[in-house]
Design a protein around this motif. Structure first.
Motif, PDB file in Angstrom:
ATOM      1  N   VAL A   8       0.387 -12.698  -6.234  1.00 49.94           N
ATOM      2  CA  VAL A   8       0.051 -12.947  -4.839  1.00 49.94           C
ATOM      3  C   VAL A   8      -1.403 -13.392  -4.827  1.00 49.94           C
ATOM      4  O   VAL A   8      -2.283 -12.659  -5.268  1.00 49.94           O
ATOM      5  N   THR A   9      -1.644 -14.616  -4.348  1.00 51.01           N
ATOM      6  CA  THR A   9      -2.989 -15.177  -4.289  1.00 51.01           C
ATOM      7  C   THR A   9      -3.474 -15.138  -2.852  1.00 51.01           C
ATOM      8  O   THR A   9      -2.758 -15.543  -1.941  1.00 51.01           O
ATOM      9  N   VAL A  10      -4.708 -14.653  -2.661  1.00 45.16           N
ATOM     10  CA  VAL A  10      -5.294 -14.532  -1.325  1.00 45.16           C
ATOM     11  C   VAL A  10      -6.544 -15.396  -1.275  1.00 45.16           C
ATOM     12  O   VAL A  10      -7.441 -15.247  -2.100  1.00 45.16           O
ATOM     13  N   ASP A  11      -6.606 -16.306  -0.292  1.00 47.49           N
ATOM     14  CA  ASP A  11      -7.757 -17.183  -0.134  1.00 47.49           C
ATOM     15  C   ASP A  11      -8.754 -16.679   0.902  1.00 47.49           C
ATOM     16  O   ASP A  11      -9.906 -17.067   0.886  1.00 47.49           O
ATOM     17  N   ALA A  12      -8.314 -15.865   1.814  1.00 46.60           N
ATOM     18  CA  ALA A  12      -9.174 -15.400   2.911  1.00 46.60           C
ATOM     19  C   ALA A  12     -10.404 -14.681   2.364  1.00 46.60           C
ATOM     20  O   ALA A  12     -10.343 -14.030   1.329  1.00 46.60           O
ATOM     21  N   ALA A  18      -9.832  -8.010   2.571  1.00 47.29           N
ATOM     22  CA  ALA A  18     -10.025  -6.620   2.139  1.00 47.29           C
ATOM     23  C   ALA A  18      -8.808  -5.771   2.487  1.00 47.29           C
ATOM     24  O   ALA A  18      -8.351  -4.959   1.682  1.00 47.29           O
ATOM     25  N   ALA A  19      -8.259  -5.977   3.671  1.00 49.40           N
ATOM     26  CA  ALA A  19      -7.081  -5.210   4.093  1.00 49.40           C
ATOM     27  C   ALA A  19      -5.870  -5.561   3.225  1.00 49.40           C
ATOM     28  O   ALA A  19      -5.094  -4.683   2.831  1.00 49.40           O
ATOM     29  N   LEU A  20      -5.716  -6.840   2.928  1.00 49.61           N
ATOM     30  CA  LEU A  20      -4.602  -7.282   2.091  1.00 49.61           C
ATOM     31  C   LEU A  20      -4.762  -6.737   0.670  1.00 49.61           C
ATOM     32  O   LEU A  20      -3.791  -6.260   0.067  1.00 49.61           O
ATOM     33  N   GLU A  22      -6.326  -4.022  -0.236  1.00 55.10           N
ATOM     34  CA  GLU A  22      -6.078  -2.579  -0.177  1.00 55.10           C
ATOM     35  C   GLU A  22      -4.578  -2.291  -0.139  1.00 55.10           C
ATOM     36  O   GLU A  22      -4.084  -1.396  -0.826  1.00 55.10           O
ATOM     37  N   ALA A  23      -3.846  -3.062   0.660  1.00 49.38           N
ATOM     38  CA  ALA A  23      -2.400  -2.869   0.777  1.00 49.38           C
ATOM     39  C   ALA A  23      -1.706  -3.169  -0.554  1.00 49.38           C
ATOM     40  O   ALA A  23      -0.819  -2.419  -0.983  1.00 49.38           O
ATOM     41  N   LEU A  24      -2.112  -4.245  -1.221  1.00 51.74           N
ATOM     42  CA  LEU A  24      -1.497  -4.600  -2.505  1.00 51.74           C
ATOM     43  C   LEU A  24      -1.813  -3.564  -3.575  1.00 51.74           C
ATOM     44  O   LEU A  24      -0.944  -3.204  -4.373  1.00 51.74           O
ATOM     45  N   ALA A  25      -3.036  -3.078  -3.600  1.00 49.40           N
ATOM     46  CA  ALA A  25      -3.409  -2.047  -4.578  1.00 49.40           C
ATOM     47  C   ALA A  25      -2.614  -0.767  -4.341  1.00 49.40           C
ATOM     48  O   ALA A  25      -2.172  -0.120  -5.294  1.00 49.40           O
ATOM     49  N   ALA A  26      -2.398  -0.422  -3.074  1.00 54.68           N
ATOM     50  CA  ALA A  26      -1.625   0.780  -2.750  1.00 54.68           C
ATOM     51  C   ALA A  26      -0.172   0.645  -3.214  1.00 54.68           C
ATOM     52  O   ALA A  26       0.487   1.635  -3.520  1.00 54.68           O
ATOM     53  N   ARG A  27       0.319  -0.586  -3.276  1.00 61.14           N
ATOM     54  CA  ARG A  27       1.695  -0.846  -3.708  1.00 61.14           C
ATOM     55  C   ARG A  27       1.815  -0.927  -5.238  1.00 61.14           C
ATOM     56  O   ARG A  27       2.905  -1.087  -5.776  1.00 61.14           O
ATOM     57  N   GLY A  28       0.675  -0.843  -5.942  1.00 62.00           N
ATOM     58  CA  GLY A  28       0.714  -0.836  -7.395  1.00 62.00           C
ATOM     59  C   GLY A  28       0.354  -2.150  -8.057  1.00 62.00           C
ATOM     60  O   GLY A  28       0.486  -2.288  -9.272  1.00 62.00           O
ATOM     61  N   PHE A  29      -0.094  -3.132  -7.300  1.00 61.26           N
ATOM     62  CA  PHE A  29      -0.504  -4.406  -7.871  1.00 61.26           C
ATOM     63  C   PHE A  29      -1.835  -4.234  -8.593  1.00 61.26           C
ATOM     64  O   PHE A  29      -2.691  -3.470  -8.157  1.00 61.26           O
ATOM     65  N   SER A  30      -2.022  -4.962  -9.680  1.00 61.65           N
ATOM     66  CA  SER A  30      -3.334  -5.005 -10.323  1.00 61.65           C
ATOM     67  C   SER A  30      -4.099  -6.171  -9.684  1.00 61.65           C
ATOM     68  O   SER A  30      -3.532  -7.238  -9.444  1.00 61.65           O
ATOM     69  N   LEU A  31      -5.373  -5.961  -9.398  1.00 57.80           N
ATOM     70  CA  LEU A  31      -6.177  -6.952  -8.688  1.00 57.80           C
ATOM     71  C   LEU A  31      -7.274  -7.494  -9.587  1.00 57.80           C
ATOM     72  O   LEU A  31      -7.856  -6.762 -10.381  1.00 57.80           O
ATOM     73  N   ARG A  32      -7.550  -8.799  -9.432  1.00 53.09           N
ATOM     74  CA  ARG A  32      -8.683  -9.410 -10.111  1.00 53.09           C
ATOM     75  C   ARG A  32      -9.099 -10.664  -9.359  1.00 53.09           C
ATOM     76  O   ARG A  32      -8.325 -11.211  -8.569  1.00 53.09           O
ATOM     77  N   ARG A  33     -10.320 -11.088  -9.597  1.00 48.73           N
ATOM     78  CA  ARG A  33     -10.836 -12.323  -8.999  1.00 48.73           C
ATOM     79  C   ARG A  33     -10.673 -13.451 -10.002  1.00 48.73           C
ATOM     80  O   ARG A  33     -10.948 -13.284 -11.180  1.00 48.73           O
ATOM     81  N   SER A  34     -10.228 -14.589  -9.512  1.00 50.12           N
ATOM     82  CA  SER A  34     -10.063 -15.763 -10.362  1.00 50.12           C
ATOM     83  C   SER A  34     -10.331 -17.000  -9.526  1.00 50.12           C
ATOM     84  O   SER A  34      -9.690 -17.192  -8.484  1.00 50.12           O
ATOM     85  N   ALA A  35     -11.282 -17.816  -9.958  1.00 53.52           N
ATOM     86  CA  ALA A  35     -11.616 -19.073  -9.275  1.00 53.52           C
ATOM     87  C   ALA A  35     -11.922 -18.848  -7.794  1.00 53.52           C
ATOM     88  O   ALA A  35     -11.487 -19.615  -6.937  1.00 53.52           O
ATOM     89  N   TRP A  53       7.572  -6.914   2.923  1.00 50.89           N
ATOM     90  CA  TRP A  53       6.654  -5.791   3.099  1.00 50.89           C
ATOM     91  C   TRP A  53       5.336  -6.254   3.711  1.00 50.89           C
ATOM     92  O   TRP A  53       4.829  -5.623   4.636  1.00 50.89           O
ATOM     93  N   LEU A  54       4.780  -7.381   3.213  1.00 51.05           N
ATOM     94  CA  LEU A  54       3.529  -7.899   3.776  1.00 51.05           C
ATOM     95  C   LEU A  54       3.710  -8.326   5.233  1.00 51.05           C
ATOM     96  O   LEU A  54       2.837  -8.094   6.071  1.00 51.05           O
ATOM     97  N   ARG A  55       4.842  -8.936   5.535  1.00 50.66           N
ATOM     98  CA  ARG A  55       5.115  -9.306   6.932  1.00 50.66           C
ATOM     99  C   ARG A  55       5.211  -8.075   7.821  1.00 50.66           C
ATOM    100  O   ARG A  55       4.728  -8.079   8.949  1.00 50.66           O
ATOM    101  N   SER A  56       5.828  -7.009   7.314  1.00 50.45           N
ATOM    102  CA  SER A  56       5.967  -5.785   8.108  1.00 50.45           C
ATOM    103  C   SER A  56       4.607  -5.134   8.387  1.00 50.45           C
ATOM    104  O   SER A  56       4.456  -4.406   9.359  1.00 50.45           O
ATOM    105  N   LEU A  57       3.626  -5.414   7.528  1.00 55.85           N
ATOM    106  CA  LEU A  57       2.268  -4.900   7.733  1.00 55.85           C
ATOM    107  C   LEU A  57       1.444  -5.800   8.665  1.00 55.85           C
ATOM    108  O   LEU A  57       0.298  -5.491   8.962  1.00 55.85           O
ATOM    109  N   GLY A  58       2.030  -6.921   9.087  1.00 51.74           N
ATOM    110  CA  GLY A  58       1.357  -7.810  10.030  1.00 51.74           C
ATOM    111  C   GLY A  58       0.609  -8.969   9.405  1.00 51.74           C
ATOM    112  O   GLY A  58      -0.089  -9.712  10.102  1.00 51.74           O
TER     113      GLY A  58
END
Length: 77
Positions: A8-12, A18-20, A22-35, A53-58
């Protein structure tokens, strides 16, 4: 046997990012910055499940991109 990696790539770059993250980390995703982007990866969560799940979180579809890579594992007979 087929394995997968869900990305899941986030451009915002604001509070929504930050909210996205946090939600992904809570679901067990590993996070890193790239480009300059946030990249979240999981080998457990399925793409449809993550999107629903992301849609249900708004979160809106335009706030992130979902990419799945499959790899086939071969064994011996």
């Amino acid at each position: 046997m087929v394995d997968h990696v869900l990305q899941v790539t986030v451009d915002a770059r604001d509070a929504r990012e930050a909210a996205l993250a946090e939600a992904l980390a809570a679901r067990g995703f590993s996070l890193r910055r790239s480009a300059g982007r946030l990249l979240a990866e999981s080998t457990v969560v399925e793409a449809r499940e993550a999107k629903a799940w992301l849609r249900s979180l708004g979160f809106l579809d335009r706030e992130y991109r979902v990419h799945v890579e499959f790899s086939r594992q071969w064994g011996f007979l």
